[in-house]
Design a protein around this motif. Structure first.
Motif: not given
Length: 318
Positions: A34-49
């Protein structure tokens, strides 16, 4: 025609040199979550850049990357090999190997004793033969059991520069070949129950720590040697491993029926797997894990209890 200011051009080109990885690190939505799961994973990955050190993600295998219904691949592979090579023979080696199989059928399959019995059975074979046993069973009965959502997650992690590791309580050599070939993870990052190899053959001498329960956390510290930013598991056996994560904790198809009790439950005592991870900010994810009874499973012939099926819910409730 306007001419670039040399100083500005130099700054621009330097930006391309310094930040090329940032430009390439774009999240791709995972179809099926779902969108909420994708958003949480995306936010986490972006925070690791911005992280310049090793970025490690650790995954359990059975039930997390690979479906485990109706039976664990490790068990089915061993039972199938025993049926072909030993079950109908009377020589001393065959009798000894079938005695181990009979012990396995009477032993708790999440106990350390059971993990030792698996290694006892494989002892005497070459690493190449054991890899072939696992690879053959995968292609015959499990090649459609890798969760497509997890394939997409692994692709995202690769795009963001993560080291992906697999940590399983199954025999390491049994899983390395097919996991490497089908998920692209280097063999030396696919860790399971290890045993000493001597004179080209596997022995029954297990190398510690055993990646089960607390041993999974110890295996991260011993072999991976870095605190993971993401850990993904599915069961009580992954609890300590997941608590090694300093970032995101993903739990796939968590059981919400059996309340864990007693000393063996650890911090999960009094809760189901799902209840525990909801309380501890785990990201609950679902994948379809439905048995395909078009295949003939030797485990079924041996009356092994089937693992629980999981159908992705149409409406996900926390």
């Amino acid at each position: 025609m306007p001419i670039f200011n040399n100083k500005k051009l130099c700054v621009f080109l330097m930006g391309l040199i310094v930040f090329p990885s940032c430009l390439a690190q774009t999240y791709k939505n995972i179809y099926g979550w779902d969108a909420n799961s994708n958003q949480r994973i995306e936010s986490f990955l972006n925070s690791t850049i911005i992280i310049n050190e090793r970025k490690v993600a650790v995954f359990d295998c059975d039930g997390t990357l690979l479906g485990q219904t109706p039976y664990y691949l490790a068990d089915e592979a061993i039972y199938q090999f025993a049926e072909i090579e030993y079950a109908h023979k009377k020589d001393s080696l065959s009798r000894a190997k079938m005695k181990i199989i009979n012990k396995m059928l009477r032993t708790d399959n999440v106990s350390e004793a059971y993990l030792q019995l698996r290694i006892d059975f494989l002892a005497g074979l070459t690493p190449e033969v054991i890899e072939h046993i696992g690879n053959q069973c995968f292609h015959e009965k499990y090649q459609n059991k890798i969760y497509p959502e997890l394939r997409q997650l692994l692709a995202n992690l690769q795009a963001y520069g993560f080291e992906v590791w697999v940590l399983s309580a199954s025999p390491e050599l049994l899983y390395q070949e097919f996991v490497h070939k089908n998920l692209g993870i280097p063999k030396n990052r696919i860790l399971g129950v290890k045993s000493v190899i001597s004179h080209g053959k596997v022995t029954n001498q297990i190398i510690y720590p055993i990646p089960q329960g607390q041993g999974k956390a110890e295996a991260i510290q011993t072999f991976i040697k870095a605190r993971p930013l993401m850990v993904c598991g599915n069961s009580r056996g992954d609890l300590e491993m997941m608590n090694e994560s300093v970032g995101l904790k993903l739990i796939v198809n968590p059981d919400n029926e059996q309340i864990k009790k007693g000393a063996s439950a650890g911090d999960m005592n009094g809760y189901t797997v799902k209840q525990y991870w909801i309380m501890h900010d785990g990201l609950i994810l679902y994948c379809n894990d439905i048995p395909n009874f078009a295949h003939h499973y030797i485990a079924k012939d041996l009356h092994v209890k089937e693992n629980k099926s999981n159908s992705k819910p149409t409406k996900i409730s926390r």
